[in-house]
Design a protein around this motif. Structure first.
Motif, PDB file in Angstrom:
ATOM      1  N   LYS A  11      -1.040  40.888   1.509  1.00  0.00           N
ATOM      2  CA  LYS A  11      -0.620  39.496   0.673  1.00  0.00           C
ATOM      3  C   LYS A  11      -1.866  38.525   0.737  1.00  0.00           C
ATOM      4  N   LYS A  13      -2.902  34.534   0.584  1.00  0.00           N
ATOM      5  CA  LYS A  13      -2.099  33.287   0.293  1.00  0.00           C
ATOM      6  C   LYS A  13      -3.282  32.279  -0.050  1.00  0.00           C
ATOM      7  N   GLY A  80       3.520  31.944  -5.940  1.00  0.00           N
ATOM      8  CA  GLY A  80       4.832  31.501  -5.463  1.00  0.00           C
ATOM      9  C   GLY A  80       5.561  32.752  -6.163  1.00  0.00           C
ATOM     10  N   ARG A  81       6.995  32.420  -6.309  1.00  0.00           N
ATOM     11  CA  ARG A  81       8.001  33.470  -6.741  1.00  0.00           C
ATOM     12  C   ARG A  81       8.722  32.887  -7.827  1.00  0.00           C
ATOM     13  N   ASN A  90       6.037  28.283  -3.002  1.00  0.00           N
ATOM     14  CA  ASN A  90       5.953  28.632  -1.764  1.00  0.00           C
ATOM     15  C   ASN A  90       4.921  29.305  -0.887  1.00  0.00           C
ATOM     16  N   ASP A  91       3.746  29.735  -1.495  1.00  0.00           N
ATOM     17  CA  ASP A  91       2.612  30.175  -1.126  1.00  0.00           C
ATOM     18  C   ASP A  91       3.009  31.513  -0.331  1.00  0.00           C
ATOM     19  N   ASP A  92       3.937  32.448  -0.949  1.00  0.00           N
ATOM     20  CA  ASP A  92       4.124  33.477  -0.464  1.00  0.00           C
ATOM     21  C   ASP A  92       3.056  34.541  -0.536  1.00  0.00           C
ATOM     22  N   THR A 131       7.421  38.413  -8.891  1.00  0.00           N
ATOM     23  CA  THR A 131       6.152  38.203  -8.324  1.00  0.00           C
ATOM     24  C   THR A 131       5.188  37.905  -9.607  1.00  0.00           C
TER      25      THR A 131
END
Length: 430
Positions: A11, A13, A80-81, A90-92, A131
Motif C-alpha cells: 500500500k 499512502k 481513501g475508501r 482516511n489515507d488507507d 478501492t
C-alpha cells in the motif's frame, strides 16, 4: 507469450496526512450515475537506456513510489475508501503492485491483443469495490516499463484520470515548472449535488443484454490519417462540411452496427441510439467548472436514428450530421440549465415506440495521455483493456496524433460487419 512474475504488493499512502476537515469527499450526481466499473490506462515505455545512456533503471521503483506518495497528498480521495455517497479520505492507501514480464515490450505493443491487456493492471475489478485506485508497474526483461493505472469510474472520468497521472509523472521527474494544477474536488459536487439515498443511482451497463447467449468480442481498430481522410470525404455533406475524425469514426461504427441488425432482423420497429460522452468542463466559464475539476464531468449526447431499415437513414453523411447535432447540443446553455436543476433530467428520456438498440461511445482523445513522462521519455504506446460492456466503443489517440484507435466491444455478429467494412475502407485507400 509474455509471462508475468509477481515481485511485490504493498500500500502506498500519502506522504502527509489528510487534514481532518477533508476526510469526507462528497460524490456528485454525475459521479453517482457513472458506470460501476474501473477505467484502465496502460502507459508503455521502451527501455530508457536506449536513448538515455547514463540512465540508472534501478532508481525507477523507488522514484515511482515516492512520487506517488507525494502526489497523493493533493489527490487524497484516491487513497481513501468509497462509500455509498462519498469517499472516506482516511489515507488507507493505494494498491501498488510490481511485476517482472518475461518478454520484450515490443512483443506486446506491435501486435496487441485487447483481451490480454488485463494482466498489466492490478486485478481488483472489473466492478468497483471500495478501492478508488490501483497501480501496477511492469518491468520487462528488455528494460521497458509499463505503468498500469486502474481508477474507479465512480470518482473520476478520463479527464481526471489523465490529470492525476500527469501530476504524478511531473512529480516523479521533479518538474518544478510543470503547469499541472492542483485538483479541485468541490466544483462538480457543488453544481451537481449528490442524491442522498441508501444506494447510489448507478447507471445500468450500456448495451442490450436481452440475449444472454451472445458471444461478446473486444477488438481494436486503428484508423490512421489516410483512413480518416477517406471517411471524412464519404461523411461530408451540406450539413457537415468538415466532419471531425471522432464524428466519422463514430458514424462508421454506428452504421455498421445498424446494418448488421438489418441483415438478420426485422428493423421496421427498431430505433437506434448513439450515446456519446461530452466533457462539460469545456462548455462553461472556467471560473465555474475549471478544467482541473476532479470527478465525472461528462454529459451524454444522444443521436437517434428512427427505423434503421430505411437506407437513407443509415448513410454516413446522415449519421455524421445526427451525431454533430447531438454533440453540439451539449453547449454552455445546456450545461448551465443542468446546473440550475442540480443535474436532474440530464439523461435522455426516450419517448419513441418500438425496440431500442443503443451504442455507447467515449472519446479519450486530446486529454494528454501521451504527455505522461516519468523522467524517461513519453510513452511508446498508451492502451486500455477489454471492457465488459456490450456495444461500447472507446477512442484513444495514436502516438502521432493523426489517427485514433477504436476499442470496440460488441456481439460477434455485429463485430463481423464492422471488420468487413473496415477492410473495405483499407481497400479504398490502397
Amino acid at each position: 507469450m509474455a509471462t508475468i512474475e509477481l515481485l511485490s504488493k504493498e500500500k502506498i499512502k500519502p506522504s502527509s496526512s489528510t487534514p481532518q476537515h477533508l476526510h469526507i469527499h462528497n460524490l456528485s450526481l454525475l459521479d453517482q450515475r457513472a458506470p460501476p466499473t474501473y477505467v484502465d490506462l496502460i502507459f508503455f515505455y521502451e527501455s530508457p537506456k536506449s536513448f538515455i545512456p547514463d540512465f540508472d533503471p534501478s532508481q525507477i521503483p523507488q522514484n515511482l513510489k515516492k512520487s506517488l506518495s507525494d502526489v497523493l497528498t493533493s489527490f487524497y480521495p484516491l487513497a481513501g475508501r468509497i462509500k455509498s455517497n462519498h469517499v472516506l479520505c482516511n489515507d488507507d492507501g493505494v494498491d501498488y503492485v510490481q511485476t517482472r514480464v518475461h518478454a520484450s515490450i515490443l512483443e506486446v505493443t506491435e501486435s496487441p491483443n485487447p483481451n490480454k491487456m488485463q494482466k498489466y493492471v492490478s486485478n481488483i475489478g472489473p466492478f468497483v469495490s471500495d478501492t478508488p485506485l490501483s497501480i501496477q508497474v511492469n518491468f520487462f526483461d528488455c528494460g521497458g516499463v509499463a505503468v498500469g493505472v486502474r481508477i474507479a469510474h465512480k470518482i473520476a472520468d478520463i479527464a481526471s484520470m489523465v490529470m492525476f497521472v500527469n501530476a504524478w509523472s511531473a512529480t516523479c521527474r521533479k518538474d518544478v515548472k510543470n503547469d499541472v494544477h492542483d485538483p479541485s474536488f468541490d466544483d462538480l459536487s457543488c453544481h451537481f449535488p449528490p442524491m442522498i439515498s441508501s444506494t447510489s443511482p448507478i447507471s445500468p451497463p450500456p448495451g442490450d443484454d436481452d440475449d444472454k447467449n451472445d458471444v461478446v468480442l473486444v477488438k481494436r481498430f486503428v484508423f490512421d490519417k489516410e483512413m480518416l481522410l477517406a471517411l471524412k470525404k464519404i461523411g461530408t455533406s451540406s450539413k457537415v462540411t468538415n466532419p471531425s475524425k471522432i464524428e466519422v469514426a463514430t458514424a462508421f461504427i454506428w452504421r455498421s452496427f445498424m446494418m448488421a441488425h438489418k441483415a438478420r432482423n426485422d428493423t421496421n420497429n427498431t430505433n437506434f441510439l448513439a450515446f456519446h460522452a461530452v466533457n462539460a468542463r469545456s462548455k462553461v466559464d472556467p471560473s465555474l467548472i475549471p478544467a482541473h475539476s476532479f470527478g465525472n464531468g461528462c454529459m451524454q449526447a444522444i443521436a437517434w436514428c428512427k427505423n434503421g431499415n430505411e437506407d437513407e437513414q443509415v448513410q454516413l453523411p446522415v449519421l455524421t450530421a445526427k451525431l454533430r447535432n447531438a454533440i453540439r447540443m451539449i453547449d454552455g446553455e445546456y450545461v448551465m440549465n443542468k446546473i440550475k436543476n442540480g443535474g436532474e433530467d440530464e439523461y435522455f428520456e426516450y419517448e419513441g415506440e418500438g425496440f431500442v438498440e443503443a451504442c455507447v461511445f467515449s472519446s479519450w482523445c486530446k486529454f494528454g495521455a501521451y504527455e505522461v513522462d516519468f523522467g524517461w521519455g513519453k510513452p511508446h504506446w498508451v492502451s486500455t483493456t477489454a471492457v465488459p460492456f456490450k456495444n461500447l466503443t472507446v477512442f484513444i489517440d495514436t502516438k502521432c496524433g493523426d489517427g485514433i484507435e477504436a476499442w470496440v466491444t460488441m456481439a460477434e455478429a455485429d463485430m463481423a460487419l464492422i471488420e468487413t467494412n473496415y477492410k473495405q475502407i483499407i481497400q479504398l485507400i490502397s
